[in-house]
Design a protein around this motif. Structure first.
Motif, PDB file in Angstrom:
ATOM      1  N   LEU A   1      11.772  -7.403  -3.128  1.00  0.00           N
ATOM      2  CA  LEU A   1      10.768  -8.009  -2.263  1.00  0.00           C
ATOM      3  C   LEU A   1      10.658  -7.260  -0.934  1.00  0.00           C
ATOM      4  O   LEU A   1       9.569  -7.140  -0.379  1.00  0.00           O
ATOM      5  N   GLU A   2      11.786  -6.751  -0.425  1.00  0.00           N
ATOM      6  CA  GLU A   2      11.744  -5.983   0.815  1.00  0.00           C
ATOM      7  C   GLU A   2      10.943  -4.699   0.637  1.00  0.00           C
ATOM      8  O   GLU A   2      10.187  -4.306   1.522  1.00  0.00           O
ATOM      9  N   VAL A   3      11.086  -4.053  -0.510  1.00  0.00           N
ATOM     10  CA  VAL A   3      10.318  -2.841  -0.789  1.00  0.00           C
ATOM     11  C   VAL A   3       8.835  -3.182  -0.860  1.00  0.00           C
ATOM     12  O   VAL A   3       7.987  -2.472  -0.297  1.00  0.00           O
ATOM     13  N   LYS A   4       8.515  -4.286  -1.522  1.00  0.00           N
ATOM     14  CA  LYS A   4       7.118  -4.720  -1.633  1.00  0.00           C
ATOM     15  C   LYS A   4       6.554  -5.044  -0.257  1.00  0.00           C
ATOM     16  O   LYS A   4       5.402  -4.702   0.063  1.00  0.00           O
ATOM     17  N   TYR A   5       7.348  -5.697   0.584  1.00  0.00           N
ATOM     18  CA  TYR A   5       6.925  -6.060   1.938  1.00  0.00           C
ATOM     19  C   TYR A   5       6.606  -4.810   2.765  1.00  0.00           C
ATOM     20  O   TYR A   5       5.565  -4.738   3.409  1.00  0.00           O
ATOM     21  N   LYS A   6       7.477  -3.828   2.715  1.00  0.00           N
ATOM     22  CA  LYS A   6       7.248  -2.591   3.464  1.00  0.00           C
ATOM     23  C   LYS A   6       5.993  -1.869   2.972  1.00  0.00           C
ATOM     24  O   LYS A   6       5.217  -1.343   3.766  1.00  0.00           O
ATOM     25  N   LYS A   7       5.790  -1.865   1.663  1.00  0.00           N
ATOM     26  CA  LYS A   7       4.607  -1.212   1.093  1.00  0.00           C
ATOM     27  C   LYS A   7       3.329  -1.909   1.568  1.00  0.00           C
ATOM     28  O   LYS A   7       2.360  -1.245   1.939  1.00  0.00           O
ATOM     29  N   LEU A   8       3.330  -3.228   1.567  1.00  0.00           N
ATOM     30  CA  LEU A   8       2.154  -3.977   2.014  1.00  0.00           C
ATOM     31  C   LEU A   8       1.871  -3.731   3.496  1.00  0.00           C
ATOM     32  O   LEU A   8       0.711  -3.606   3.892  1.00  0.00           O
TER      33      LEU A   8
ATOM     34  N   ASP B   1      -6.338  -7.338   6.946  1.00  0.00           N
ATOM     35  CA  ASP B   1      -5.894  -8.717   7.169  1.00  0.00           C
ATOM     36  C   ASP B   1      -5.380  -9.349   5.878  1.00  0.00           C
ATOM     37  O   ASP B   1      -4.401 -10.100   5.893  1.00  0.00           O
ATOM     38  N   GLU B   2      -6.028  -9.049   4.753  1.00  0.00           N
ATOM     39  CA  GLU B   2      -5.574  -9.570   3.460  1.00  0.00           C
ATOM     40  C   GLU B   2      -4.174  -9.041   3.129  1.00  0.00           C
ATOM     41  O   GLU B   2      -3.314  -9.786   2.656  1.00  0.00           O
ATOM     42  N   LYS B   3      -3.949  -7.763   3.378  1.00  0.00           N
ATOM     43  CA  LYS B   3      -2.634  -7.166   3.105  1.00  0.00           C
ATOM     44  C   LYS B   3      -1.564  -7.772   4.010  1.00  0.00           C
ATOM     45  O   LYS B   3      -0.443  -8.019   3.578  1.00  0.00           O
ATOM     46  N   MET B   4      -1.919  -8.027   5.269  1.00  0.00           N
ATOM     47  CA  MET B   4      -0.966  -8.647   6.190  1.00  0.00           C
ATOM     48  C   MET B   4      -0.621 -10.064   5.726  1.00  0.00           C
ATOM     49  O   MET B   4       0.535 -10.490   5.814  1.00  0.00           O
ATOM     50  N   TYR B   5      -1.613 -10.773   5.217  1.00  0.00           N
ATOM     51  CA  TYR B   5      -1.378 -12.124   4.696  1.00  0.00           C
ATOM     52  C   TYR B   5      -0.421 -12.070   3.505  1.00  0.00           C
ATOM     53  O   TYR B   5       0.526 -12.851   3.423  1.00  0.00           O
ATOM     54  N   GLU B   6      -0.649 -11.129   2.594  1.00  0.00           N
ATOM     55  CA  GLU B   6       0.234 -10.971   1.437  1.00  0.00           C
ATOM     56  C   GLU B   6       1.645 -10.613   1.896  1.00  0.00           C
ATOM     57  O   GLU B   6       2.631 -11.125   1.344  1.00  0.00           O
ATOM     58  N   ALA B   7       1.751  -9.739   2.887  1.00  0.00           N
ATOM     59  CA  ALA B   7       3.061  -9.336   3.395  1.00  0.00           C
ATOM     60  C   ALA B   7       3.791 -10.531   3.995  1.00  0.00           C
ATOM     61  O   ALA B   7       5.006 -10.686   3.791  1.00  0.00           O
ATOM     62  N   ASN B   8       3.071 -11.380   4.702  1.00  0.00           N
ATOM     63  CA  ASN B   8       3.700 -12.566   5.288  1.00  0.00           C
ATOM     64  C   ASN B   8       4.181 -13.535   4.209  1.00  0.00           C
ATOM     65  O   ASN B   8       5.220 -14.169   4.369  1.00  0.00           O
ATOM     66  N   GLU B   9       3.433 -13.639   3.126  1.00  0.00           N
ATOM     67  CA  GLU B   9       3.879 -14.497   2.015  1.00  0.00           C
ATOM     68  C   GLU B   9       5.168 -13.954   1.392  1.00  0.00           C
ATOM     69  O   GLU B   9       6.073 -14.720   1.072  1.00  0.00           O
ATOM     70  N   VAL B  10       5.242 -12.644   1.237  1.00  0.00           N
ATOM     71  CA  VAL B  10       6.452 -12.026   0.684  1.00  0.00           C
ATOM     72  C   VAL B  10       7.622 -12.250   1.634  1.00  0.00           C
ATOM     73  O   VAL B  10       8.736 -12.556   1.205  1.00  0.00           O
ATOM     74  N   LEU B  11       7.377 -12.128   2.935  1.00  0.00           N
ATOM     75  CA  LEU B  11       8.433 -12.348   3.923  1.00  0.00           C
ATOM     76  C   LEU B  11       8.945 -13.781   3.865  1.00  0.00           C
ATOM     77  O   LEU B  11      10.159 -14.014   3.941  1.00  0.00           O
TER      78      LEU B  11
END
Length: 55
Positions: free
Chosen positions: A14-21, A37-47
């Protein structure tokens, strides 16, 4: 060297996915703000998911 054959934990994946997003959001911020903004939203969900697992 010793981590060569060890599988990644769910948190590490998940950390790798978060950094990629985050990287994708940063690249898109110069060309397409809404997709950024969509990518940031996805990154926040992963976080949030990472934080839930760590509890």
């Amino acid at each position: 060297m010793f981590r060569l054959f060890r599988k990644k934990s769910k948190v590490e994946k998940l950390e790798v996915k978060y950094k990629k997003l985050l990287e994708e959001a940063h690249q898109l911020s110069t060309t397409n703000r809404s997709k950024s903004d969509e990518k940031m939203y996805e990154a926040n969900e992963v976080l949030e998911e990472i934080e839930e697992i760590r509890k």
